[in-house]
Design a protein around this motif. Structure first.
Motif, PDB file in Angstrom:
ATOM      1  N   GLY A 167       0.830  -1.423  -0.527  1.00 18.85           N
ATOM      2  CA  GLY A 167       0.198   0.124  -0.423  1.00 18.85           C
ATOM      3  C   GLY A 167       0.823   1.317  -0.116  1.00 18.85           C
ATOM      4  N   HIS A 168       1.749   0.905   0.308  1.00 16.49           N
ATOM      5  CA  HIS A 168       3.407   2.132   0.116  1.00 16.49           C
ATOM      6  C   HIS A 168       3.171   2.967  -1.202  1.00 16.49           C
ATOM      7  CE1 HIS A 168       3.904   1.209   4.317  1.00 16.49           C
ATOM      8  NE2 HIS A 168       4.235   0.033   3.960  1.00 16.49           N
ATOM      9  N   VAL A 169       3.157   4.387  -1.240  1.00 15.79           N
ATOM     10  CA  VAL A 169       3.238   4.886  -2.668  1.00 15.79           C
ATOM     11  C   VAL A 169       4.868   4.851  -2.931  1.00 15.79           C
ATOM     12  CG1 VAL A 169       2.651   7.131  -4.012  1.00 15.79           C
ATOM     13  CG2 VAL A 169       1.356   5.524  -2.518  1.00 15.79           C
ATOM     14  N   TYR A 170       5.621   5.007  -1.710  1.00 17.00           N
ATOM     15  CA  TYR A 170       7.168   5.544  -1.549  1.00 17.00           C
ATOM     16  C   TYR A 170       7.748   4.918   0.045  1.00 17.00           C
ATOM     17  CZ  TYR A 170       6.301   9.587   1.995  1.00 17.00           C
ATOM     18  OH  TYR A 170       6.196  10.191   2.793  1.00 17.00           O
ATOM     19  N   LEU A 171       9.291   5.027  -0.007  1.00 20.02           N
ATOM     20  CA  LEU A 171       9.501   4.633   0.650  1.00 20.02           C
ATOM     21  C   LEU A 171      10.477   5.696   1.366  1.00 20.02           C
ATOM     22  CD1 LEU A 171      10.373   0.377   0.872  1.00 20.02           C
ATOM     23  CD2 LEU A 171       9.001   1.734   2.535  1.00 20.02           C
ATOM     24  N   PRO A 172      11.143   5.533   2.521  1.00 16.82           N
ATOM     25  CA  PRO A 172      12.089   6.796   3.457  1.00 16.82           C
ATOM     26  C   PRO A 172      13.113   6.114   2.800  1.00 16.82           C
ATOM     27  CG  PRO A 172      10.179   6.537   5.035  1.00 16.82           C
ATOM     28  CD  PRO A 172      10.026   5.583   4.120  1.00 16.82           C
ATOM     29  N   GLU A 173      14.226   6.779   1.994  1.00 13.79           N
ATOM     30  CA  GLU A 173      15.412   6.442   2.103  1.00 13.79           C
ATOM     31  C   GLU A 173      16.026   5.472   2.819  1.00 13.79           C
ATOM     32  OE1 GLU A 173      19.309   7.975   1.296  1.00 13.79           O
ATOM     33  OE2 GLU A 173      18.388   8.881  -0.521  1.00 13.79           O
ATOM     34  N   ALA A 174      15.705   5.859   4.220  1.00  8.74           N
ATOM     35  CA  ALA A 174      16.420   4.974   5.034  1.00  8.74           C
ATOM     36  C   ALA A 174      15.957   3.889   5.167  1.00  8.74           C
ATOM     37  CB  ALA A 174      17.003   5.624   6.186  1.00  8.74           C
ATOM     38  N   GLU A 175      14.689   3.342   5.696  1.00  3.21           N
ATOM     39  CA  GLU A 175      14.107   2.024   5.436  1.00  3.21           C
ATOM     40  C   GLU A 175      14.648   1.387   4.217  1.00  3.21           C
ATOM     41  OE1 GLU A 175       9.490   0.533   5.563  1.00  3.21           O
ATOM     42  OE2 GLU A 175      10.188   2.651   6.630  1.00  3.21           O
ATOM     43  N   LEU A 176      14.327   1.922   3.143  1.00  4.90           N
ATOM     44  CA  LEU A 176      14.749   1.036   1.673  1.00  4.90           C
ATOM     45  C   LEU A 176      15.816   0.901   1.583  1.00  4.90           C
ATOM     46  CD1 LEU A 176      14.349   0.665  -1.641  1.00  4.90           C
ATOM     47  CD2 LEU A 176      14.940   2.949  -1.663  1.00  4.90           C
TER      48      LEU A 176
ATOM     49  N   GLY B  26       4.565   9.776 -10.558  1.00  2.00           N
ATOM     50  CA  GLY B  26       3.857  10.356 -11.516  1.00  2.00           C
ATOM     51  C   GLY B  26       2.780  10.147 -11.672  1.00  2.00           C
ATOM     52  N   ALA B  27       2.369   9.695 -10.959  1.00  2.00           N
ATOM     53  CA  ALA B  27       0.977   9.745 -10.670  1.00  2.00           C
ATOM     54  C   ALA B  27       0.215   9.952  -9.615  1.00  2.00           C
ATOM     55  CB  ALA B  27       0.481   7.907 -10.295  1.00  2.00           C
ATOM     56  N   GLU B  28       0.709  10.520  -8.235  1.00  2.00           N
ATOM     57  CA  GLU B  28       0.663  10.960  -7.387  1.00  2.00           C
ATOM     58  C   GLU B  28       0.643  12.742  -7.865  1.00  2.00           C
ATOM     59  OE1 GLU B  28       1.585  10.430  -2.583  1.00  2.00           O
ATOM     60  OE2 GLU B  28       3.475  12.074  -3.062  1.00  2.00           O
ATOM     61  N   VAL B  29       1.914  12.865  -8.438  1.00  2.00           N
ATOM     62  CA  VAL B  29       1.830  14.371  -8.794  1.00  2.00           C
ATOM     63  C   VAL B  29       1.007  14.980  -9.751  1.00  2.00           C
ATOM     64  CG1 VAL B  29       3.851  15.971  -9.367  1.00  2.00           C
ATOM     65  CG2 VAL B  29       4.640  14.625  -8.862  1.00  2.00           C
TER      66      VAL B  29
ATOM     67  N   LEU C 112      -6.355   4.181 -10.507  1.00  2.00           N
ATOM     68  CA  LEU C 112      -6.897   4.495 -10.570  1.00  2.00           C
ATOM     69  C   LEU C 112      -7.398   5.018 -10.843  1.00  2.00           C
ATOM     70  CD1 LEU C 112      -8.722   2.502 -11.922  1.00  2.00           C
ATOM     71  CD2 LEU C 112      -9.749   1.974  -9.889  1.00  2.00           C
ATOM     72  N   ALA C 113      -7.366   6.132  -9.563  1.00  2.00           N
ATOM     73  CA  ALA C 113      -7.740   7.261  -9.241  1.00  2.00           C
ATOM     74  C   ALA C 113      -7.261   8.410 -10.345  1.00  2.00           C
ATOM     75  CB  ALA C 113      -7.545   7.642  -7.903  1.00  2.00           C
ATOM     76  N   ASN C 114      -6.522   8.347 -10.422  1.00  2.00           N
ATOM     77  CA  ASN C 114      -5.314   9.188 -11.307  1.00  2.00           C
ATOM     78  C   ASN C 114      -5.942   9.538 -13.084  1.00  2.00           C
ATOM     79  OD1 ASN C 114      -3.328  11.107 -12.542  1.00  2.00           O
ATOM     80  ND2 ASN C 114      -2.428   9.540 -13.443  1.00  2.00           N
ATOM     81  N   VAL C 115      -5.911   7.967 -13.524  1.00  2.00           N
ATOM     82  CA  VAL C 115      -6.771   7.613 -14.901  1.00  2.00           C
ATOM     83  C   VAL C 115      -8.296   8.030 -14.536  1.00  2.00           C
ATOM     84  CG1 VAL C 115      -7.704   6.073 -16.740  1.00  2.00           C
ATOM     85  CG2 VAL C 115      -5.156   5.607 -14.692  1.00  2.00           C
ATOM     86  N   LEU C 116      -8.544   7.971 -13.974  1.00  2.00           N
ATOM     87  CA  LEU C 116     -10.288   7.699 -13.610  1.00  2.00           C
ATOM     88  C   LEU C 116      -9.847   9.900 -13.535  1.00  2.00           C
ATOM     89  CD1 LEU C 116     -13.112   8.061 -13.043  1.00  2.00           C
ATOM     90  CD2 LEU C 116     -12.941   7.942 -10.699  1.00  2.00           C
TER      91      LEU C 116
ATOM     92  N   ASN D  31      -2.001  14.389  -0.512  1.00  2.00           N
ATOM     93  CA  ASN D  31      -2.718  15.248   0.931  1.00  2.00           C
ATOM     94  C   ASN D  31      -1.788  16.456   0.647  1.00  2.00           C
ATOM     95  OD1 ASN D  31      -2.746  16.677   2.982  1.00  2.00           O
ATOM     96  ND2 ASN D  31      -3.585  15.262   5.009  1.00  2.00           N
ATOM     97  N   HIS D  32      -0.246  15.762   1.159  1.00  3.67           N
ATOM     98  CA  HIS D  32       0.469  17.285   0.670  1.00  3.67           C
ATOM     99  C   HIS D  32       0.684  17.898  -0.506  1.00  3.67           C
ATOM    100  CE1 HIS D  32       4.553  19.171   0.942  1.00  3.67           C
ATOM    101  NE2 HIS D  32       4.587  18.595  -0.151  1.00  3.67           N
ATOM    102  N   ARG D  33       0.777  17.308  -1.604  1.00  5.09           N
ATOM    103  CA  ARG D  33       0.771  17.943  -2.854  1.00  5.09           C
ATOM    104  C   ARG D  33      -0.356  18.193  -3.323  1.00  5.09           C
ATOM    105  NH1 ARG D  33       5.096  15.676  -4.703  1.00  5.09           N
ATOM    106  NH2 ARG D  33       6.425  14.095  -3.847  1.00  5.09           N
ATOM    107  N   LEU D  34      -1.616  17.770  -3.010  1.00  3.90           N
ATOM    108  CA  LEU D  34      -3.207  18.439  -3.155  1.00  3.90           C
ATOM    109  C   LEU D  34      -2.624  19.516  -3.059  1.00  3.90           C
ATOM    110  CD1 LEU D  34      -5.446  18.014  -4.663  1.00  3.90           C
ATOM    111  CD2 LEU D  34      -6.785  16.718  -2.625  1.00  3.90           C
ATOM    112  N   ARG D  35      -2.780  20.136  -1.372  1.00  2.76           N
ATOM    113  CA  ARG D  35      -3.144  21.408  -0.580  1.00  2.76           C
ATOM    114  C   ARG D  35      -2.379  22.183  -1.294  1.00  2.76           C
ATOM    115  NH1 ARG D  35      -2.734  18.797   4.177  1.00  2.76           N
ATOM    116  NH2 ARG D  35      -0.270  19.360   4.678  1.00  2.76           N
ATOM    117  N   ALA D  36      -0.441  21.578  -2.012  1.00  3.28           N
ATOM    118  CA  ALA D  36       0.498  22.500  -2.427  1.00  3.28           C
ATOM    119  C   ALA D  36      -0.526  22.647  -4.272  1.00  3.28           C
ATOM    120  CB  ALA D  36       1.500  22.249  -2.315  1.00  3.28           C
ATOM    121  N   ALA D  37      -0.782  21.566  -4.208  1.00  6.87           N
ATOM    122  CA  ALA D  37      -1.322  22.247  -5.959  1.00  6.87           C
ATOM    123  C   ALA D  37      -2.784  22.674  -5.889  1.00  6.87           C
ATOM    124  CB  ALA D  37      -1.974  20.893  -6.398  1.00  6.87           C
ATOM    125  N   PHE D  38      -3.264  22.904  -4.950  1.00  7.22           N
ATOM    126  CA  PHE D  38      -4.579  23.509  -4.860  1.00  7.22           C
ATOM    127  C   PHE D  38      -4.053  25.648  -4.498  1.00  7.22           C
ATOM    128  CE2 PHE D  38      -8.062  25.371  -2.210  1.00  7.22           C
ATOM    129  CZ  PHE D  38      -9.058  25.639  -3.541  1.00  7.22           C
TER     130      PHE D  38
END
Length: 746
Positions: A238-247, A294-297, A442-446, A725-732
């Protein structure tokens, strides 16, 4: 070998023989049915399984087990196969004339073998020019024979390599299909490409091949592939990214390397075409797979553009919803509460809106009122849901056409959606039910396909499990504050009488469920896991059907939090299958890996088949299954019948027991839910709540009171790494500022 073939056995055997004929072969998957004559004499037998391309006359060594078919009798289910060329002239003629080489029939094969004898295959492979010594073979045919033989040789080479490395022979066909004539070279020189390019081969299989070929543990391509694998594993969680240290920590644990080696490998991925993006979020360096970045942005930007778009296809309709105190226009006089009318108004007044609430709070009634108003005003809308089951539930509840999101968009695996920015969806409002199941991709394509000035309404229970795919779109949109959010919390009369609805809301609030005095909600205590599974089987197959008049196959669904373990999906399915659909001589069956599929089995579809309108999550019953034929027939629960070929059967899972995740978006007359401390970290409130709300009329929880209490106490699972959440507020903010300056988004 004895004259009479064994009927059935669990003992693995090794049989040498020669192929008499090939009955069926599917090149894409390697599934093959052949008649084989055992070496040393004996009765010919039928061999089935994922096998290399065989031909009549070819010598084989088969490894497998005997199974039995009520019509066709014994057959040998092959798990491994080694091949050799024909041993005599008759076998050579049969082999060469079997159709293995296009254009070479029995007559020409006879002339070639007459000239070269047992050296025939060596001549074709190494000195094909000598084929000119055979009368009637001109230069073009000689060249065609040489090309066809080379193709077959490459396939056999790949098959042999993978077999020696312990890889199932069926994967070799996929490798050849992907790489063609370069397949052997790729396996030898770039084995980690297999994990990226070939379906069914993951990093561990590719690593097994590479290590067997002598790749050192610190090979740069191994370290890079390992890091990419860790990111894909995280996406599966379910993760979109990983912190570099955890990866880097995950990479060290997987690969057994040093921190310095992992850091260097990540640097090489960034500089090359490794498909990763490294970014800083709130002071923390994080690593994305490029598709998810790309999808999140893109999703954040498009949602912000949707919200700030000046044109509005539903302008002026919002106040109408709140001005109608009693009934929704045009929908048979549906009564809406004040909260429901406000929710309808939000969807009409805001281009991005969310309607959420628990069971029995009237979300579907609000949707019916909304579409009735739209119909009365001649405005267009589309209804959709993430899965086929959820789409059909919404269609039944609203009486309106509903489709899966994939079908709505014309989205096929590996292909482009038919609807997008250049061809937007023909709707003023798109309504998506069960939106808690909506993942990032899927949300991005929609959202790409929404028309300018159109509206999007996401409807879902925010307290249910997050989606199976990466991301947590519904939560993130709500938390961003960009969308208009309507919450329904009043339970209507029918729900007030339901113990299931009552206890779902108690669980949602972190309170223990009421276990006494209810007609539809029960708890059966059993702490011993060895007694628990048989108890579940007895309840689901005998006691509940007898007491409530239920069909144990269609009406009773067993749910469990985990796939593995003695109380997991696989183990429970095996026991439930034995109770409801046991092996019998008159019941055809087919072995699929470690499980057996029989006529009469309840199954779950795990892939979308758009051309047949069959979707991931659909359930049905196997009504025809012939182990020697290339297809089977499935009767879906909606009454339709569809064919599945031998390879597609791999996408069907037994459905007597399902994981709670798999059941999301579905509803069943009766649910038996298994809860035990063995389920460990899966015991969470959102999982318990989701399981409880799958039951329509009857719920029985079987297991440990301690496990039940723990599930209620643990509020959520591990937080997902995502930044929508973070990107949506900034983009808005950016889009709002741009709109103020220019009068509209670019």
């Amino acid at each position: 070998m004895n004259r009479h073939l064994p009927a059935q056995s669990t003992e693995t055997e090794v049989i040498d023989g020669a192929v008499e004929r090939v009955t069926f072969h599917r090149e894409e998957t390697g599934y093959l049915v052949a008649r084989v004559a055992p070496a040393g004499g004996g009765e010919p037998f039928v061999a089935v399984g994922q096998l290399p391309r065989l031909a009549a006359g070819e010598r084989v060594r088969l490894v497998g087990v005997w199974t039995s078919h009520p019509i066709h009798g014994p057959r040998f289910q092959v798990t491994d196969c080694q091949t050799e060329g024909p041993a005599d002239l008759d076998g050579m003629r049969a082999y060469l004339g079997s159709g293995l080489i296009p254009g070479v029939g029995p007559a020409l094969a006879g002339r070639i073998v007459e000239r070269f004898g047992l050296e025939t295959l060596d001549v074709i492979e190494h000195t094909p020019g000598r084929l000119g010594e055979v009368r009637g073979l001109g230069p073009e045919r000689r060249e065609a024979i040489a090309r066809a033989w080379e193709k077959q040789r490459v396939v056999k080479e790949v098959m042999l390599q993978l077999a020696q490395l312990g890889v199932p022979v069926g994967l070799a066909a996929r490798i050849f299909q992907q790489y063609g004539q370069d397949a052997g070279k790729v396996v030898r020189e770039r084995p980690y490409d297999l994990a990226r390019d070939v379906g069914g081969i993951g990093f561990r299989t590719a690593d097994q091949i590479a290590r067997a070929l002598g790749r050192p543990p610190d090979a740069p391509d191994r370290l890079a592939a390992g890091l990419v694998h860790c990111l894909w594993e995280a996406a599966d969680d379910g993760h979109v990214y990983l912190p570099e240290a955890e990866l880097l920590w995950r990479g060290r644990r997987l690969l057994g390397t040093t921190a310095a080696q992992m850091t260097a490998a990540l640097q090489r991925l960034r500089q090359g075409s490794g498909g990763v993006v490294v970014e800083e979020l709130d002071g923390v360096r994080v690593v994305y797979l490029a598709p998810y970045f790309g999808a999140e942005v893109a999703l954040a930007r498009r949602l912000a553009q949707l919200v700030t778009e000046p044109t509005d296809r539903l302008a002026g309709l919002g106040p109408m919803a709140t001005q109608r105190p009693a009934r929704a226009h045009g929908d048979g006089g549906i009564r809406l509460s004040d909260a429901q009318r406000e929710a309808v108004g939000e969807a009409l007044s805001h281009k991005l809106a969310v309607l959420t609430g628990g069971p029995g709070t009237g979300k579907t009634t609000a949707i019916r009122g909304l579409v009735g108003l739209l119909e009365g005003k001649r405005r267009s809308y589309l209804l959709a849901a993430p899965t086929g089951k959820a789409a059909r539930r919404l269609a039944d509840a609203t009486g309106r056409p509903t489709s899966t999101i994939h079908r709505l968009l014309g989205l096929t695996p590996g292909g482009e959606a038919q609807y997008g920015p250049k061809r937007p969806l023909p709707a003023d409002l798109v309504i998506v039910d069960e939106a808690s199941m909506l993942d990032l991709q899927l949300a991005n394509v929609l959202v790409r396909a929404l028309p300018r000035g159109g509206h999007l309404l996401l409807v879902g229970d925010v307290d249910q499990l997050p989606p199976v795919g990466a991301g947590d779109v519904l939560h993130e949109i709500i938390d961003s504050g960009v969308a208009a959010v309507a919450r329904l919390d009043a339970i209507f009369r029918q729900g007030e009488r339901s113990g299931i609805v009552l206890n779902a809301h108690r669980i949602q609030d972190g309170l223990p469920p009421q276990l006494q005095g209810l007609d539809d909600f029960f708890f059966v205590s059993e702490n011993d896991p060895e007694r628990l599974a048989p108890l579940v089987v007895d309840l689901a197959t005998r006691r509940l059907p007898a007491r409530y008049g239920l069909d144990p196959r269609r009406d009773v669904q067993v749910l469990t939090p985990m796939h593995r373990g003695p109380l997991g999906v696989a183990a429970l399915n095996e026991q439930l299958q034995h109770a409801l659909n046991p092996s019998e001589p008159s019941r055809p069956e087919r072995r699929l890996g470690g499980r057996v599929l029989r006529t009469g089995d309840r199954v779950l579809v795990t892939k979308n088949w758009h051309e047949r309108e069959v979707f991931n999550g659909d359930t049905g019953t196997v009504v025809r299954l012939d182990p020697l034929a290339p297809s089977a027939e499935l009767a879906l629960d909606d009454g339709r019948r569809v064919d599945f070929d031998a390879a597609e059967l791999e996408t069907l899972l037994h459905a007597y027991a399902l994981s709670v995740h798999r059941a999301q978006g579905s509803e069943f007359p009766a649910v038996v839910l298994v809860l035990h401390p063995l389920h460990g970290s899966m015991l969470r409130r959102d999982l318990l709540y989701t399981a409880v709300t799958r039951a329509r009329s009857l719920l029985v929880i079987v297991g440990s009171r301690h496990a039940l209490a723990r599930a209620i106490r643990i509020g959520e699972g591990t937080a997902r790494y995502n930044a929508l959440n973070h990107r949506l507020r900034a983009a808005f903010s950016n889009e709002a500022a741009r709109t103020d300056r220019t009068g509209g988004p670019n």
